[in-house]
Scaffold this motif. Structure first.
Motif, PDB file in Angstrom:
ATOM      1  N   GLU A 172       5.479   8.311  -1.911  1.00 13.97           N
ATOM      2  CA  GLU A 172       5.435   7.033  -1.206  1.00 13.97           C
ATOM      3  C   GLU A 172       6.342   6.957   0.019  1.00 13.97           C
ATOM      4  N   SER A 201      -3.837   6.852   3.320  1.00  8.24           N
ATOM      5  CA  SER A 201      -3.715   5.800   2.316  1.00  8.24           C
ATOM      6  C   SER A 201      -4.035   6.360   0.936  1.00  8.24           C
ATOM      7  N   VAL A 202      -3.238   5.981  -0.051  1.00  2.83           N
ATOM      8  CA  VAL A 202      -3.418   6.492  -1.416  1.00  2.83           C
ATOM      9  C   VAL A 202      -3.861   5.389  -2.372  1.00  2.83           C
ATOM     10  N   LYS A 203      -3.181   4.233  -2.303  1.00  2.00           N
ATOM     11  CA  LYS A 203      -3.473   3.169  -3.259  1.00  2.00           C
ATOM     12  C   LYS A 203      -3.019   1.829  -2.695  1.00  2.00           C
ATOM     13  N   LYS A 204      -3.792   0.768  -2.990  1.00  2.00           N
ATOM     14  CA  LYS A 204      -3.452  -0.565  -2.524  1.00  2.00           C
ATOM     15  C   LYS A 204      -3.301  -1.519  -3.709  1.00  2.00           C
ATOM     16  N   PHE A 205      -2.462  -2.535  -3.507  1.00  2.00           N
ATOM     17  CA  PHE A 205      -2.224  -3.538  -4.542  1.00  2.00           C
ATOM     18  C   PHE A 205      -2.391  -4.925  -3.941  1.00  2.00           C
ATOM     19  N   ASP A 206      -2.875  -5.861  -4.747  1.00  2.00           N
ATOM     20  CA  ASP A 206      -3.041  -7.235  -4.297  1.00  2.00           C
ATOM     21  C   ASP A 206      -1.728  -7.992  -4.402  1.00  2.00           C
ATOM     22  N   LYS A 228       6.151  -0.838  -9.464  1.00  2.00           N
ATOM     23  CA  LYS A 228       5.460  -1.082 -10.733  1.00  2.00           C
ATOM     24  C   LYS A 228       6.010  -0.197 -11.839  1.00  2.00           C
ATOM     25  N   GLU A 245       0.814  -1.204   0.000  1.00  2.00           N
ATOM     26  CA  GLU A 245       0.000   0.000   0.000  1.00  2.00           C
ATOM     27  C   GLU A 245       0.853   1.262   0.000  1.00  2.00           C
ATOM     28  N   THR A 246       0.418   2.246  -0.775  1.00  2.00           N
ATOM     29  CA  THR A 246       0.993   3.582  -0.700  1.00  2.00           C
ATOM     30  C   THR A 246       0.301   4.353   0.412  1.00  2.00           C
ATOM     31  N   GLN A 281       4.020   1.698  -6.008  1.00  2.00           N
ATOM     32  CA  GLN A 281       3.902   2.420  -7.287  1.00  2.00           C
ATOM     33  C   GLN A 281       5.276   2.625  -7.927  1.00  2.00           C
ATOM     34  N   ASN A 299       0.920   8.006   2.171  1.00  2.00           N
ATOM     35  CA  ASN A 299       1.694   9.241   2.090  1.00  2.00           C
ATOM     36  C   ASN A 299       2.169   9.636   3.488  1.00  2.00           C
TER      37      ASN A 299
END
Length: 455
Positions: A72, A13-18, A164, A4-5, A161, A7
């Motif tokens: 991040e 929380s900004v963005k999550k990934f599986d 990726k 997870e991002t 991020q 900040n």
């Protein structure tokens, strides 16, 4: 595990990934293995073209990539842009020099002929840190891809991020799928991956604990590993040093990247004759520094990487002060949202105190005064770490002599420890083993094959 991002400027929380499923992970490794079967036979020209294209794309996207770093993990935006520049120099350096580094090396023999040929070995698994999310990857990926290996990266979970984006850069540059693979995984999966016969080597930059775990898994499975771990670099200032230069380098060396670097100048060791003057000037540099948004070019003090990091440093400082150390400046959290901690100088640190023995991975300088250079060397070596270090003296021969007596992997004279593509980087003792960068870095994961021709 959360990938997870968050900040650190506001802890939002900004963005999550599986995380990758078992099937997705297997597909990634199978693709990388297939890519290696052809990449190992590619020409240096083809490999060089790929790295130069990656460097070119990073130049074009410098601003957006730098902003990802700052978003991040909180690095000041100017320093994030500097990190992208460092990456570019690493990719270009190996694109230009790898063929020369890996050329056949003759072995002198009494009869016939013998030489060493360097051959790639396969998939190299990298476990990478958040503090230099692009550059640390470049140092590992560039030499290995130029050597004909392929790369699979398990990046730090708080910079997904950035992770990726690096994979996307390689694909956009035209890299065949599998040459560079990003793996969204939890750390607990690494030991299992070491058992995979397709993984040929493992490289980690991170904590002692993580390094020990990876080394155990690699050793159990007879895999070569390289570890770049923590540091508690000694920054020695002798009485004949250029004081202004030394103070300037101490500030940059300790507080750059908010002190979140393995090679930060964590222990400032100054000969008693000039200690008071040095400390006065050192403190003055930290007074009134502007605290704020790391995206703002005028900000001088940004957040640490995570709230957890700020809490750990607060605990280490409090333990050290409770044991008798003194605070010259700073010493506490900054009263605002986000993972902020004041730039801090501690003095009167003794054996047994937390700051004496532990690495403080943040904006805290441990200041020591010593009688002379012999006491400075003794103190510098009284550490379980041995990554970098600095010696300041106008007498270069004297400085070299002191440097030679410090148990560490790198010593810089009249500058703080730094990283350049053409200088080997690595440590000794509990700071790890193996080398990154320079000609040494590209030789870590190759088979140095002897070819003998008889008369």
């Amino acid at each position: 595990m959360a990938i997870e991002t968050v900040n650190p400027y506001n802890n939002k929380s900004v963005k999550k990934f599986d995380e990758l499923s078992e099937k997705e992970l297997e597909n990634k490794i199978a693709t990388a293995d297939k890519a290696f079967s052809s990449w190992k036979n590619s020409s240096f020209s083809e490999r060089s073209k790929l790295l130069n294209k990656v460097a070119s794309l990073m130049k074009e996207k410098k601003k957006e990539l730098a902003e990802l770093i700052t978003l991040e993990m909180g690095k000041l935006i100017a320093q994030s842009e500097g990190e992208i520049d460092m990456c570019i120099s690493v990719y270009e350096y190996y694109a230009e020099n790898a063929e020369e580094f890996l050329k056949d090396k003759d072995v002198e023999v009494k009869d016939g002929k013998a030489f060493i040929r360097n051959s790639p070995i396969g998939i190299i698994l990298g476990v990478m840190p958040w503090n230099y999310p692009f550059n640390q990857v470049a140092r590992m990926a560039a030499p290995n891809i130029m050597a004909g290996n392929v790369i699979a990266i398990k990046h730090a979970s708080n910079v997904p991020q950035c992770a990726k984006a690096i994979e996307d850069l390689f694909l956009e540059a035209g890299a065949p799928e599998g040459i560079y693979s990003n793996l969204f995984l939890s750390s607990k999966k690494i030991a299992k991956m070491a058992e995979d016969k397709r993984i040929a080597g493992m490289s980690l930059t991170g904590s002692e604990g993580a390094g020990s775990s990876l080394a155990e898994a690699a050793g159990k499975n007879l895999k070569k590993s390289v570890l770049e771990l923590g540091g508690s670099d000694a920054f020695i200032v002798l009485e004949d040093a250029d004081l202004e230069k030394a103070v300037k380098n101490a500030v940059t060396g300790r507080f750059g990247n908010m002190g979140q670097a393995c090679t930060s100048s964590k222990r400032i060791i100054v000969v008693d004759k000039i200690a008071d003057e040095f400390l006065k000037k050192f403190k003055e540099k930290l007074v009134g520094m502007k605290v704020g948004d790391p995206m703002d070019e005028t900000t001088e003090v940004g957040p640490l990487s995570t709230e957890e990091a700020a809490e750990k440093i607060e605990k280490q400082v409090n333990e050290t002060v409770k044991a008798g150390a003194k605070i010259v400046i700073g010493g506490k959290r900054i009263d605002r949202e986000g993972a902020f901690f004041e730039p801090t100088i501690l003095t009167d640190i003794k054996k047994g105190m937390t700051a004496y023995h532990e690495e403080i991975f943040g904006p805290v300088a441990s200041f020591y005064r010593v009688k002379d250079e012999n006491e400075a060397i003794e103190l510098a070596n009284d550490s379980s770490f041995g990554l970098g270090g600095s010696v300041f003296s106008e007498n270069i021969e004297r400085a070299i002599d002191v440097a030679s007596k410090i148990d560490t992997g790198m010593v810089f004279i009249n500058e703080h420890t730094a990283s350049r593509p053409d200088l080997p980087f690595g440590g000794t003792k509990r700071s790890g083993y193996g080398r990154e960068l320079s000609a040494l870095g590209i030789e870590e994961f190759v088979n140095k094959k002897l070819i003998r021709v008889s008369e």
